[in-house]
Design an enzyme around this catalytic site. Structure first.
Site, mmCIF file in Angstrom:
data_model
loop_
_atom_site.group_PDB
_atom_site.id
_atom_site.type_symbol
_atom_site.label_atom_id
_atom_site.label_comp_id
_atom_site.label_asym_id
_atom_site.label_seq_id
_atom_site.Cartn_x
_atom_site.Cartn_y
_atom_site.Cartn_z
ATOM 1 N N ASP A 209 37.780 -8.381 3.423
ATOM 2 C CA ASP A 209 37.242 -7.020 3.474
ATOM 3 C C ASP A 209 37.904 -6.190 2.375
ATOM 4 O OD1 ASP A 209 35.752 -7.604 5.819
ATOM 5 O OD2 ASP A 209 37.515 -7.209 7.055
ATOM 6 N N ARG B 267 33.097 -10.312 3.159
ATOM 7 C CA ARG B 267 32.711 -9.754 4.455
ATOM 8 C C ARG B 267 32.355 -8.272 4.276
ATOM 9 N NH1 ARG B 267 30.684 -11.483 9.438
ATOM 10 N NH2 ARG B 267 31.651 -10.349 11.147
ATOM 11 N N ARG C 239 23.641 -3.742 7.745
ATOM 12 C CA ARG C 239 24.891 -3.031 8.029
ATOM 13 C C ARG C 239 25.220 -2.021 6.938
ATOM 14 N NH1 ARG C 239 29.389 -6.885 10.948
ATOM 15 N NH2 ARG C 239 28.089 -7.553 12.689
ATOM 16 N N LYS D 200 26.427 -0.160 9.910
ATOM 17 C CA LYS D 200 26.326 -0.363 11.346
ATOM 18 C C LYS D 200 27.296 0.604 12.010
ATOM 19 C CE LYS D 200 26.708 -3.586 15.188
ATOM 20 N NZ LYS D 200 26.883 -4.996 15.634
#
Length: 378
Positions: free
Chosen positions: A171, A193, A253, A256
């Site tokens: 991330d 990710r 997303r 999200k």
């Protein structure tokens, strides 16, 4: 064109802290980062990590690239091939076994080889300003994590190349158990990710502004060179101002929104969503994700919102529902070559009353955002 008042609020010439351009606004307005600390200029990855993790208030200026790829070695182990990877020989994403994702599934096992540095982000300590000079401030192969720390400014840096070929590859920016965060004029790209994730622990007061989420990739869960895992905002009691950002070439997303307890309260205002082959907003009603979306532009977005959402005020009318709780009307969103957009929930609008942010009309947003969002544009 955006009004002078909005431009001043987003690109103020005053200095909030040494080395920082402008002042934070919105829910993260009280963020001061490293304050007036004497700026430091790291020259190695070790020195950068030391400055970010020590107990001192710091203004850390990045005037070069910091390449973490290979600094912690490479590993080969069992991962898995998710159902989404229907194109393994043509740019799909297999998965590292992050959070036992593969172990707890029936996905077939595959061998994965990845760089270890991207899996372990730098745990940034409190009271830091991290600022890039021009376009020089690049962090390659390593993300930043704010957990148990607070009062952090990240401005004008580019985080990139975190095992983009693998789900759970890393991330770029993680928030968990933090408060007072301002992410401004940042760019994220080629991330395995999430580009930005605010996890289940409270992130409290956050502003994300003028930032570019670049989903262009050669490896994608959607098999179309568009990144799926863009923005995951699922905290507890989080209040997030999301303004003036450029989110492009994604497939889901984006963001999200959900969370635990009181969930996430998100004000999405004057952002430009471009070329999304899946969905932009996914709002988890049973997790209390609540969104006011106004003055945004959606261009070539297949689904601006996933179906079945009832905790969104997606301004499609005259915005008069904002008049009483906010003391102003809200701005209508603009859609071009995009899917349907709806959401009429207004019960939570009073939660934005003290945020201090106003939206401009959507007609000038795309041009303004493309000119101003990302690195090297201060």
């Amino acid at each position: 064109m955006l009004s002078k008042s909005l431009i001043l609020s987003l690109f103020a010439s005053s200095v909030a802290a040494a080395g920082v351009t402008g002042t934070p606004f919105g829910f993260g307005a009280a963020t001061t980062g490293g304050g007036d600390a004497e700026p430091v200029y790291p020259t190695t990855t070790e020195e950068l990590t030391s400055y970010l993790t020590d107990d001192e208030a710091r203004v850390i200026i990045l005037n070069q690239e910091f390449n973490f790829i290979g600094t912690e070695g490479e590993t080969t182990e069992d991962g898995c091939r998710p159902d989404s990877n229907t194109c393994p020989d043509d740019g799909g994403q297999d998965a590292i076994n992050g959070a036992d994702w593969c172990t707890n599934s029936d996905y077939p096992t595959v061998s994965v080889t990845y760089d270890k540095a991207a899996i372990t982000p730098i745990n940034v300590n409190s009271n830091k300003s991290i600022v890039g000079e021009g376009t020089k401030g690049v962090i390659r192969g390593k993300g930043l994590r704010f957990a148990g720390s607070e009062n952090i400014i990240v401005q004008n840096i580019h985080i990139t190349e975190l095992n983009p070929q693998y789900i759970w590859g890393g991330d770029a920016i993680t928030l968990a158990g933090t408060d007072l965060i301002w992410i401004d004029h940042v760019k994220t790209s080629l991330v395995g990710r999430q580009h930005i994730v605010a996890g289940y622990d409270p992130s409290n007061r956050v502003t994300i502004s003028n930032t570019e989420i670049d989903g262009n990739t050669s490896w994608s869960a959607s098999c179309d060179n568009h990144h799926y895992w863009a923005l995951l905002l699922i905290g507890s009691g989080d209040t997030i101002t999301f303004q003036g950002n450029y989110i492009h070439h994604t497939s889901g997303r984006s963001p999200k929104v959900g969370g635990t307890d009181s969930g996430t309260l998100l004000h999405a205002v004057n952002n430009y969503f471009y070329d999304n082959t899946g969905h932009a907003f996914s709002i988890t009603a049973d997790e209390n994700g609540r969104v006011l979306a106004e003055g945004n532009v959606f261009e070539s977005v297949t689904k601006p919102i996933e179906d079945g959402v009832d905790l969104l005020y997606a301004v499609t009318d005259d915005g008069a529902a904002c008049s009483s709780p906010l003391g102003r009307t809200c701005q209508v969103n603009q859609l071009t070559s995009s899917g349907d957009w709806s959401g009429s929930a207004t019960d939570f609008l009073s939660s934005f009353a003290d945020e201090g942010v106003e939206a401009e009309v959507a007609s000038g947003v795309a041009a303004s955002v493309k000119s101003n969002a990302g690195v090297g544009k201060l």
